[in-house]
Design a protein around this motif. Sequence first.
Motif, mmCIF file in Angstrom:
data_model
loop_
_atom_site.group_PDB
_atom_site.id
_atom_site.type_symbol
_atom_site.label_atom_id
_atom_site.label_comp_id
_atom_site.label_asym_id
_atom_site.label_seq_id
_atom_site.Cartn_x
_atom_site.Cartn_y
_atom_site.Cartn_z
ATOM 1 N N HIS A 260 20.339 3.135 30.751
ATOM 2 C CA HIS A 260 19.072 2.769 31.378
ATOM 3 C C HIS A 260 19.295 1.579 32.305
ATOM 4 N N ALA B 258 11.345 0.924 29.796
ATOM 5 C CA ALA B 258 11.643 1.835 28.688
ATOM 6 C C ALA B 258 10.506 1.888 27.688
ATOM 7 N N LEU B 259 9.945 0.727 27.344
ATOM 8 C CA LEU B 259 8.876 0.716 26.350
ATOM 9 C C LEU B 259 7.619 1.406 26.879
ATOM 10 N N ARG C 23 8.592 5.388 26.864
ATOM 11 C CA ARG C 23 9.573 5.883 25.896
ATOM 12 C C ARG C 23 9.240 7.270 25.365
ATOM 13 N N HIS C 24 7.958 7.581 25.195
ATOM 14 C CA HIS C 24 7.611 8.902 24.660
ATOM 15 C C HIS C 24 7.917 9.994 25.680
ATOM 16 N N GLU D 266 10.144 9.894 28.018
ATOM 17 C CA GLU D 266 11.587 10.021 28.182
ATOM 18 C C GLU D 266 12.202 10.764 26.999
ATOM 19 N N ALA D 267 11.753 10.437 25.790
ATOM 20 C CA ALA D 267 12.236 11.156 24.605
ATOM 21 C C ALA D 267 11.853 12.632 24.674
ATOM 22 N N GLY E 244 21.790 5.178 27.107
ATOM 23 C CA GLY E 244 20.849 6.207 27.529
ATOM 24 C C GLY E 244 21.530 7.414 28.127
ATOM 25 N N LEU F 241 15.546 4.801 21.375
ATOM 26 C CA LEU F 241 14.171 5.297 21.432
ATOM 27 C C LEU F 241 14.101 6.794 21.696
ATOM 28 N N TRP F 242 15.242 7.411 22.006
ATOM 29 C CA TRP F 242 15.229 8.782 22.508
ATOM 30 C C TRP F 242 15.947 9.773 21.601
#
Length: 242
Positions: free
Chosen positions: A64, A74-75, A78-79, A81-82, A106, A137-138
């Motif tokens: 990232h 990212a925060l 994050r959803h 991207e995941a 990442g 997070l992913w």
Amino acid sequence: MSAELVIRTVEDGIATLTLNRPEKLNALTAASFEELRAHLDALAGEDVRCLILTGAGRSFCAGHDLEALAGGDALASRHAEAETIAQLEAFAAPVIGKVRGHCFTGGLELALACDILVAGENAQFGDTHSQWGLVPLWGMSVRLPERVGMARAKELSFTARRFSGVEAADMGLVNHAVPDEGLDEFVAHLAAQISANSSGSNRIYKSLYANSRALGRAEALRAETDMPFGMPGDALERLTRR
């Protein structure tokens, strides 16, 4: 007009998605994921027999973008991207990750969503979250142990150490480590082998393998016998072609 962050090409049923920030070692941003997701959506409607994910220039993906991270990129996303990585993992056709140069954090999470990974011998891998005081997070904490085992995954994450394509093959993270200069040719041959077979069979295989992870062993064995995904449409034509 800004350059495309992800480039899509399709030739003879083989699609290629290329991360396209070579000047930044293809470091990811929320915008990169938006483009990747749009391309995956578009390819879902095409007759794709194999998908290759790679990076432009000398790297697959260095992770990232740290400037974007510092700004909360990212925060904030994050959803999404995941979900995009999960969409890549669930893509109907087989997905090959072609890795040269850097594949960190990442970028490694993206690579782990591919069905098959082929790396140049001098590629550099690493889960560097802890180096920067970050957490995955992913899906790293799930997908990395699936590839290399829990004990090995813990060591790689706790130490944040870098390791080569050869080491990655030795530990089972990648399927093949090949001389860097032969990477393109090797992946092209592998994709051609896959695309020559029944796309229906390969799509059903992917669904069955996904089932086997979600179900208990006995249930997965029974489900395969019940043929939940039917038979490929080209079975009769292929059987009578001999």
